[in-house]
Write a protein that holds these residues in place. Structure first.
Motif, PDB file in Angstrom:
ATOM      1  N   PHE A 122      37.366  37.952  35.976  1.00 32.10           N
ATOM      2  CA  PHE A 122      38.655  38.139  35.310  1.00 32.10           C
ATOM      3  C   PHE A 122      39.027  36.836  34.624  1.00 32.10           C
ATOM      4  O   PHE A 122      39.046  35.777  35.249  1.00 32.10           O
ATOM      5  N   ASP A 123      39.328  36.926  33.327  1.00 30.36           N
ATOM      6  CA  ASP A 123      39.604  35.720  32.564  1.00 30.36           C
ATOM      7  C   ASP A 123      40.996  35.724  31.937  1.00 30.36           C
ATOM      8  O   ASP A 123      41.284  34.913  31.076  1.00 30.36           O
ATOM      9  N   ASP A 124      41.847  36.628  32.345  1.00 23.77           N
ATOM     10  CA  ASP A 124      43.192  36.646  31.787  1.00 23.77           C
ATOM     11  C   ASP A 124      44.175  37.016  32.891  1.00 23.77           C
ATOM     12  O   ASP A 124      43.850  36.931  34.075  1.00 23.77           O
ATOM     13  N   ARG A 125      45.364  37.406  32.518  1.00 24.93           N
ATOM     14  CA  ARG A 125      46.381  37.729  33.522  1.00 24.93           C
ATOM     15  C   ARG A 125      45.927  38.904  34.390  1.00 24.93           C
ATOM     16  O   ARG A 125      45.182  39.773  33.928  1.00 24.93           O
ATOM     17  N   SER A 128      46.074  45.821  36.803  1.00 29.29           N
ATOM     18  CA  SER A 128      45.735  46.798  37.827  1.00 29.29           C
ATOM     19  C   SER A 128      44.461  47.519  37.444  1.00 29.29           C
ATOM     20  O   SER A 128      43.979  47.452  36.303  1.00 29.29           O
ATOM     21  N   ALA A 129      43.896  48.226  38.427  1.00 26.57           N
ATOM     22  CA  ALA A 129      42.693  49.001  38.143  1.00 26.57           C
ATOM     23  C   ALA A 129      42.969  50.069  37.091  1.00 26.57           C
ATOM     24  O   ALA A 129      42.125  50.334  36.220  1.00 26.57           O
ATOM     25  N   ALA A 130      44.155  50.660  37.152  1.00 25.61           N
ATOM     26  CA  ALA A 130      44.504  51.684  36.159  1.00 25.61           C
ATOM     27  C   ALA A 130      44.556  51.101  34.756  1.00 25.61           C
ATOM     28  O   ALA A 130      44.133  51.730  33.783  1.00 25.61           O
ATOM     29  N   GLU A 131      45.066  49.879  34.629  1.00 26.36           N
ATOM     30  CA  GLU A 131      45.121  49.247  33.317  1.00 26.36           C
ATOM     31  C   GLU A 131      43.725  48.958  32.780  1.00 26.36           C
ATOM     32  O   GLU A 131      43.440  49.148  31.585  1.00 26.36           O
ATOM     33  N   HIS A 132      42.839  48.494  33.648  1.00 31.51           N
ATOM     34  CA  HIS A 132      41.466  48.236  33.216  1.00 31.51           C
ATOM     35  C   HIS A 132      40.756  49.538  32.827  1.00 31.51           C
ATOM     36  O   HIS A 132      39.994  49.563  31.855  1.00 31.51           O
ATOM     37  N   ARG A 133      41.020  50.599  33.569  1.00 29.01           N
ATOM     38  CA  ARG A 133      40.401  51.892  33.225  1.00 29.01           C
ATOM     39  C   ARG A 133      40.905  52.382  31.866  1.00 29.01           C
ATOM     40  O   ARG A 133      40.135  52.909  31.057  1.00 29.01           O
ATOM     41  N   GLU A 151      35.372  46.257  30.904  1.00 31.54           N
ATOM     42  CA  GLU A 151      36.637  46.702  31.487  1.00 31.54           C
ATOM     43  C   GLU A 151      36.418  47.664  32.647  1.00 31.54           C
ATOM     44  O   GLU A 151      37.160  47.642  33.628  1.00 31.54           O
ATOM     45  N   ARG A 152      35.389  48.513  32.567  1.00 33.31           N
ATOM     46  CA  ARG A 152      35.130  49.445  33.670  1.00 33.31           C
ATOM     47  C   ARG A 152      34.668  48.684  34.906  1.00 33.31           C
ATOM     48  O   ARG A 152      35.044  49.030  36.037  1.00 33.31           O
ATOM     49  N   MET A 153      33.855  47.645  34.734  1.00 30.85           N
ATOM     50  CA  MET A 153      33.437  46.844  35.891  1.00 30.85           C
ATOM     51  C   MET A 153      34.633  46.130  36.495  1.00 30.85           C
ATOM     52  O   MET A 153      34.766  46.043  37.729  1.00 30.85           O
ATOM     53  N   ARG A 154      35.528  45.631  35.672  1.00 30.17           N
ATOM     54  CA  ARG A 154      36.737  44.994  36.201  1.00 30.17           C
ATOM     55  C   ARG A 154      37.609  46.008  36.930  1.00 30.17           C
ATOM     56  O   ARG A 154      38.241  45.683  37.948  1.00 30.17           O
ATOM     57  N   ALA A 155      37.647  47.237  36.431  1.00 28.57           N
ATOM     58  CA  ALA A 155      38.417  48.278  37.113  1.00 28.57           C
ATOM     59  C   ALA A 155      37.840  48.556  38.492  1.00 28.57           C
ATOM     60  O   ALA A 155      38.581  48.760  39.465  1.00 28.57           O
ATOM     61  N   ILE A 156      36.510  48.573  38.598  1.00 28.65           N
ATOM     62  CA  ILE A 156      35.865  48.824  39.897  1.00 28.65           C
ATOM     63  C   ILE A 156      36.247  47.742  40.900  1.00 28.65           C
ATOM     64  O   ILE A 156      36.647  48.029  42.045  1.00 28.65           O
ATOM     65  N   VAL A 157      36.133  46.487  40.473  1.00 28.35           N
ATOM     66  CA  VAL A 157      36.424  45.381  41.395  1.00 28.35           C
ATOM     67  C   VAL A 157      37.909  45.361  41.753  1.00 28.35           C
ATOM     68  O   VAL A 157      38.283  45.177  42.919  1.00 28.35           O
ATOM     69  N   ARG A 158      38.771  45.558  40.752  1.00 31.30           N
ATOM     70  CA  ARG A 158      40.202  45.549  41.047  1.00 31.30           C
ATOM     71  C   ARG A 158      40.579  46.700  41.971  1.00 31.30           C
ATOM     72  O   ARG A 158      41.436  46.548  42.864  1.00 31.30           O
ATOM     73  N   SER A 159      39.947  47.849  41.825  1.00 30.16           N
ATOM     74  CA  SER A 159      40.223  48.973  42.702  1.00 30.16           C
ATOM     75  C   SER A 159      39.831  48.648  44.140  1.00 30.16           C
ATOM     76  O   SER A 159      40.555  48.997  45.087  1.00 30.16           O
TER      77      SER A 159
END
Length: 248
Positions: A122-125, A128-133, A151-159
């Motif tokens: 993650f390189d910014d603010r 949520s996982a929903a926002e990344h999805r 973005e989908r990989m970030r959604a997975i990790v954030r979830s």
């Protein structure tokens, strides 16, 4: 013309030792007219500088090209003279070098930067996982597969962080997230590692993603949502039961 009219004949090219130019008239009873050498030379230059004498001269670009090809010809001649077999030997060497380059390109593929996992996932603010999805779906709708995969990989990790399966930690890399998530989701270990490699290849390795890569991450995201995690106590009990079964 008739002898009465006369024909003016100019001798403009003078020997270096001569001092004059002679303008002779075809009349035997009149002496020749002499002009000093320097004025005669200037008169010749003015005459030859007229545009009518230069209409067929090559242009600036053509002269530059002629000079370039003359230089190439001299270079090739010098190289062929220094190469065993002359020009034919030089051609053989050039073809051999080209063949080696083509073979290496075919064997190794397009040079790419070595993937690295030193950069943060993650390189910014924080989002949520929903926002990344949502961001991933927006990129996918436009065919921006690299951004969609990221973005989908970030959604997975954030979830996983939102489910408390991963501790929220700034600076976590995709490889680290996959390794840590595999402890509580062991049935998806291989897919998590593949997703991390895909993220690194796209983000740091210079490779291009496609729709299939994005759909694999989307399916993994959905499967992880439906998978019940294996807690540490459950894993210890499973391992203990397995040891007891082996010793009995």
């Amino acid at each position: 013309m008739s002898p009465a009219g006369g024909v003016l004949t100019a001798v403009l090219a003078l020997p270096h030792t001569g001092a004059t130019a002679v303008l002779a008239l075809p009349r035997g009873d009149e002496p020749p007219v002499t002009i000093p050498r320097d004025p005669a030379r200037e008169a010749a230059k003015r005459e030859l500088s007229k545009r009518m004498y230069h209409e067929n001269d090559p242009g600036l670009v053509q002269r530059a090209l002629n000079a370039f090809w003359d230089w190439v010809d001299k270079l090739f001649s010098a190289a062929s003279a220094a190469t065993p077999g002359g020009a034919l030997g030089l051609v053989v060497i050039v073809l051999a070098v080209v063949a080696v380059v083509v073979a290496l390109w075919w064997r190794l593929g397009t040079p790419r930067r070595t993937p690295t996992s030193s950069a943060a996932l993650f390189d910014d603010r924080p989002k949520s996982a929903a926002e990344h999805r949502a961001a991933a779906e927006a990129h996918a709708a436009q065919g921006h597969w690299n951004q969609a995969v990221q973005e989908r990989m970030r959604a997975i990790v954030r979830s996983l962080e939102e489910r408390a399966l991963l501790d929220p930690r700034p600076g976590r890399t995709a490889d680290e997230a996959a390794a840590e998530a595999s402890r509580t989701l062991p049935s998806h270990t291989d897919r998590l590692r593949a997703a991390a490699r895909n993220f690194d290849d796209v983000t740091y390795g210079g490779r291009a993603a496609d729709s299939r890569a994005y759909h694999r991450l989307t399916e993994l995201d959905r499967d992880l949502e439906r998978t019940k995690p294996v807690l540490a106590s459950s894993a210890q009990n499973t391992a203990h039961s397995a040891r007891q079964g082996t010793t009995s």
